[in-house]
Design a protein around this motif. Structure first.
Motif, PDB file in Angstrom:
ATOM      1  N   ASN A 177      -5.801  81.238 -86.378  1.00  0.00           N
ATOM      2  CA  ASN A 177      -4.567  80.715 -86.570  1.00  0.00           C
ATOM      3  C   ASN A 177      -4.356  80.755 -84.529  1.00  0.00           C
ATOM      4  O   ASN A 177      -3.602  81.604 -84.053  1.00  0.00           O
ATOM      5  CB  ASN A 177      -4.217  81.863 -86.846  1.00  0.00           C
ATOM      6  CG  ASN A 177      -3.681  81.899 -88.203  1.00  0.00           C
ATOM      7  OD1 ASN A 177      -3.791  80.262 -88.939  1.00  0.00           O
ATOM      8  ND2 ASN A 177      -4.629  82.760 -89.075  1.00  0.00           N
ATOM      9  N   ASP A 178      -5.721  80.639 -83.955  1.00  0.00           N
ATOM     10  CA  ASP A 178      -5.195  80.929 -82.380  1.00  0.00           C
ATOM     11  C   ASP A 178      -4.390  80.078 -81.686  1.00  0.00           C
ATOM     12  O   ASP A 178      -3.495  78.543 -82.444  1.00  0.00           O
ATOM     13  CB  ASP A 178      -6.883  80.239 -82.415  1.00  0.00           C
ATOM     14  CG  ASP A 178      -7.263  80.271 -80.170  1.00  0.00           C
ATOM     15  OD1 ASP A 178      -7.767  81.300 -80.425  1.00  0.00           O
ATOM     16  OD2 ASP A 178      -6.388  80.163 -79.343  1.00  0.00           O
ATOM     17  N   LYS A 179      -3.693  80.936 -80.791  1.00  0.00           N
ATOM     18  CA  LYS A 179      -2.649  79.704 -80.219  1.00  0.00           C
ATOM     19  C   LYS A 179      -2.848  78.290 -79.025  1.00  0.00           C
ATOM     20  O   LYS A 179      -1.722  78.065 -78.926  1.00  0.00           O
ATOM     21  CB  LYS A 179      -1.918  81.066 -79.608  1.00  0.00           C
ATOM     22  CG  LYS A 179      -1.340  81.789 -80.505  1.00  0.00           C
ATOM     23  CD  LYS A 179      -0.757  81.256 -81.751  1.00  0.00           C
ATOM     24  CE  LYS A 179       0.203  83.369 -82.241  1.00  0.00           C
ATOM     25  NZ  LYS A 179       0.854  82.652 -83.425  1.00  0.00           N
ATOM     26  N   HIS A 180      -3.777  78.555 -78.331  1.00  0.00           N
ATOM     27  CA  HIS A 180      -4.370  77.390 -78.194  1.00  0.00           C
ATOM     28  C   HIS A 180      -4.791  76.461 -78.060  1.00  0.00           C
ATOM     29  O   HIS A 180      -5.122  76.311 -79.298  1.00  0.00           O
ATOM     30  CB  HIS A 180      -5.260  78.291 -77.159  1.00  0.00           C
ATOM     31  CG  HIS A 180      -5.452  77.380 -75.560  1.00  0.00           C
ATOM     32  ND1 HIS A 180      -5.958  76.126 -75.454  1.00  0.00           N
ATOM     33  CD2 HIS A 180      -5.595  78.245 -74.222  1.00  0.00           C
ATOM     34  CE1 HIS A 180      -5.814  75.609 -74.363  1.00  0.00           C
ATOM     35  NE2 HIS A 180      -5.173  77.151 -73.356  1.00  0.00           N
ATOM     36  N   GLU A 181      -4.118  75.038 -78.256  1.00  0.00           N
ATOM     37  CA  GLU A 181      -4.315  73.684 -78.145  1.00  0.00           C
ATOM     38  C   GLU A 181      -5.797  73.189 -78.009  1.00  0.00           C
ATOM     39  O   GLU A 181      -6.473  72.643 -79.148  1.00  0.00           O
ATOM     40  CB  GLU A 181      -3.747  72.699 -77.265  1.00  0.00           C
ATOM     41  CG  GLU A 181      -3.905  71.686 -77.760  1.00  0.00           C
ATOM     42  CD  GLU A 181      -2.751  70.538 -76.715  1.00  0.00           C
ATOM     43  OE1 GLU A 181      -2.659  69.524 -77.409  1.00  0.00           O
ATOM     44  OE2 GLU A 181      -2.776  70.748 -76.010  1.00  0.00           O
ATOM     45  N   LEU A 182      -6.457  73.655 -77.538  1.00  0.00           N
ATOM     46  CA  LEU A 182      -7.899  73.111 -76.897  1.00  0.00           C
ATOM     47  C   LEU A 182      -8.921  74.476 -78.612  1.00  0.00           C
ATOM     48  O   LEU A 182     -10.391  73.711 -78.930  1.00  0.00           O
ATOM     49  CB  LEU A 182      -8.475  73.772 -75.660  1.00  0.00           C
ATOM     50  CG  LEU A 182      -7.773  72.835 -74.941  1.00  0.00           C
ATOM     51  CD1 LEU A 182      -8.121  72.650 -73.303  1.00  0.00           C
ATOM     52  CD2 LEU A 182      -8.141  71.314 -74.915  1.00  0.00           C
ATOM     53  N   ILE A 183      -8.329  75.389 -78.754  1.00  0.00           N
ATOM     54  CA  ILE A 183      -8.804  76.260 -79.991  1.00  0.00           C
ATOM     55  C   ILE A 183      -8.896  75.516 -81.176  1.00  0.00           C
ATOM     56  O   ILE A 183      -9.327  75.402 -82.096  1.00  0.00           O
ATOM     57  CB  ILE A 183      -8.349  77.552 -79.866  1.00  0.00           C
ATOM     58  CG1 ILE A 183      -9.451  78.305 -78.582  1.00  0.00           C
ATOM     59  CG2 ILE A 183      -9.829  77.760 -80.829  1.00  0.00           C
ATOM     60  CD1 ILE A 183     -10.537  77.507 -78.114  1.00  0.00           C
ATOM     61  N   ASN A 184      -7.763  74.822 -81.358  1.00  0.00           N
ATOM     62  CA  ASN A 184      -7.328  74.204 -82.208  1.00  0.00           C
ATOM     63  C   ASN A 184      -7.689  73.288 -82.470  1.00  0.00           C
ATOM     64  O   ASN A 184      -8.697  72.406 -83.478  1.00  0.00           O
ATOM     65  CB  ASN A 184      -5.746  74.013 -82.373  1.00  0.00           C
ATOM     66  CG  ASN A 184      -4.737  75.116 -82.395  1.00  0.00           C
ATOM     67  OD1 ASN A 184      -3.737  74.991 -81.822  1.00  0.00           O
ATOM     68  ND2 ASN A 184      -5.181  75.972 -83.033  1.00  0.00           N
ATOM     69  N   LYS A 185      -7.978  72.361 -81.740  1.00  0.00           N
ATOM     70  CA  LYS A 185      -8.882  71.493 -81.803  1.00  0.00           C
ATOM     71  C   LYS A 185      -9.902  71.772 -82.117  1.00  0.00           C
ATOM     72  O   LYS A 185     -10.846  70.485 -82.915  1.00  0.00           O
ATOM     73  CB  LYS A 185      -8.610  69.688 -80.100  1.00  0.00           C
ATOM     74  CG  LYS A 185      -7.089  70.002 -79.841  1.00  0.00           C
ATOM     75  CD  LYS A 185      -6.939  69.118 -78.577  1.00  0.00           C
ATOM     76  CE  LYS A 185      -6.235  68.129 -78.533  1.00  0.00           C
ATOM     77  NZ  LYS A 185      -5.557  67.372 -77.502  1.00  0.00           N
ATOM     78  N   ALA A 186     -10.772  72.016 -80.969  1.00  0.00           N
ATOM     79  CA  ALA A 186     -12.166  72.488 -81.669  1.00  0.00           C
ATOM     80  C   ALA A 186     -12.499  73.178 -83.132  1.00  0.00           C
ATOM     81  O   ALA A 186     -13.770  72.905 -83.410  1.00  0.00           O
ATOM     82  CB  ALA A 186     -12.185  73.468 -80.369  1.00  0.00           C
ATOM     83  N   VAL A 187     -11.676  74.043 -83.090  1.00  0.00           N
ATOM     84  CA  VAL A 187     -11.758  74.427 -84.256  1.00  0.00           C
ATOM     85  C   VAL A 187     -11.964  73.119 -85.968  1.00  0.00           C
ATOM     86  O   VAL A 187     -12.715  72.330 -86.415  1.00  0.00           O
ATOM     87  CB  VAL A 187     -10.943  75.324 -85.503  1.00  0.00           C
ATOM     88  CG1 VAL A 187     -11.189  75.593 -86.890  1.00  0.00           C
ATOM     89  CG2 VAL A 187     -11.214  76.596 -84.510  1.00  0.00           C
TER      90      VAL A 187
END
Length: 237
Positions: A177-187
């Protein structure tokens, strides 16, 4: 082959500057996603950066650290590329691999863009940790720094390549549930990669989280599933 006495940060930068172009400068300025307010671009194609870094593979780490101190984007990319080449070299000693690992983590503040992380996290950090405790990745996953959190998940690619998937899914769960787009993409990207090894484990993860995870993460995670399965998970949102 470049002589060891010329494998210096200043020589690397001087050679890098011979490849500058105004056209590339415009592109790279838009490409950098960090927000340190200091990073500038020289205007050198990354292909040239990688090619030069390969020639400087044997650069002493004291000189590599000088490159990391630079405010120029391509210079720091050169530093992490040299570290990556050293980490992947079968002749590199265990002692040097430890030094590379420690340098990456100690100077993570200088690796403040997604491509720095993607260039070095799995070879420098992940490969080093394959046969060691993974605690540091769980610490990074809790970091307030987005690039450290990205390292936590990207580094697990080294384990995925060995068929070891547990840490990828555990860290993905921490970052789900990270708020950062670049973490969303990485996950999404790395659970997808793990799913190529074991689709059932990926589906179990999706069954648990698809309804609540960011839609961006979900889209990346389901890319390799068949059309009906992709639609099933999208309909859970």
């Amino acid at each position: 082959m470049i002589m060891i006495e010329t494998l210096t940060a200043s020589n690397f930068i001087a050679q890098l500057k011979t490849h500058q172009s105004e056209k590339e400068l415009e592109k790279l300025t838009k490409f950098f996603k960090g927000n340190d307010g200091k990073t500038k671009a020289l205007g050198v194609k990354f292909g040239e950066v990688f090619k030069l870094a390969k020639q400087f593979t044997n650069m002493p780490l004291v000189e590599v650290e000088k490159l990391l101190d630079s405010n120029f984007y391509e210079v720091r990319m050169g530093a992490v590329s040299i570290m990556d080449y050293q980490a992947k070299d079968k002749k590199t000693t265990p002692e040097r691999r430890k030094e590379l690992f420690e340098l990456y983590l100690d100077r993570h503040d200088r690796l403040n863009n997604w491509d720095f992380v993607d260039r070095g996290a799995y070879s420098i950090v992940g490969d080093y940790l394959v046969d060691k405790p993974k605690d540091v990745l769980y610490t990074l996953a809790k970091s307030e720094d987005v690039w450290e959190r990205r390292t936590a998940i990207v580094a697990t690619y080294a384990f995925i390549k060995k068929g070891e998937l547990d840490d990828t899914f555990k860290i993905a769960e921490m970052l789900i549930n990270d708020k950062h787009e670049l973490i969303n993409k990485a996950v999404g990207s790395w659970v997808r990669e793990a799913g190529k090894r074991d689709e059932e484990i990926l589906k179990q993860f999706l069954d648990k989280h698809a309804a609540t995870m960011p839609r961006l993460t979900l889209r990346y995670a389901i890319e390799k599933l068949d059309k009906s399965e992709r639609q099933h998970y999208l309909n859970l949102k």
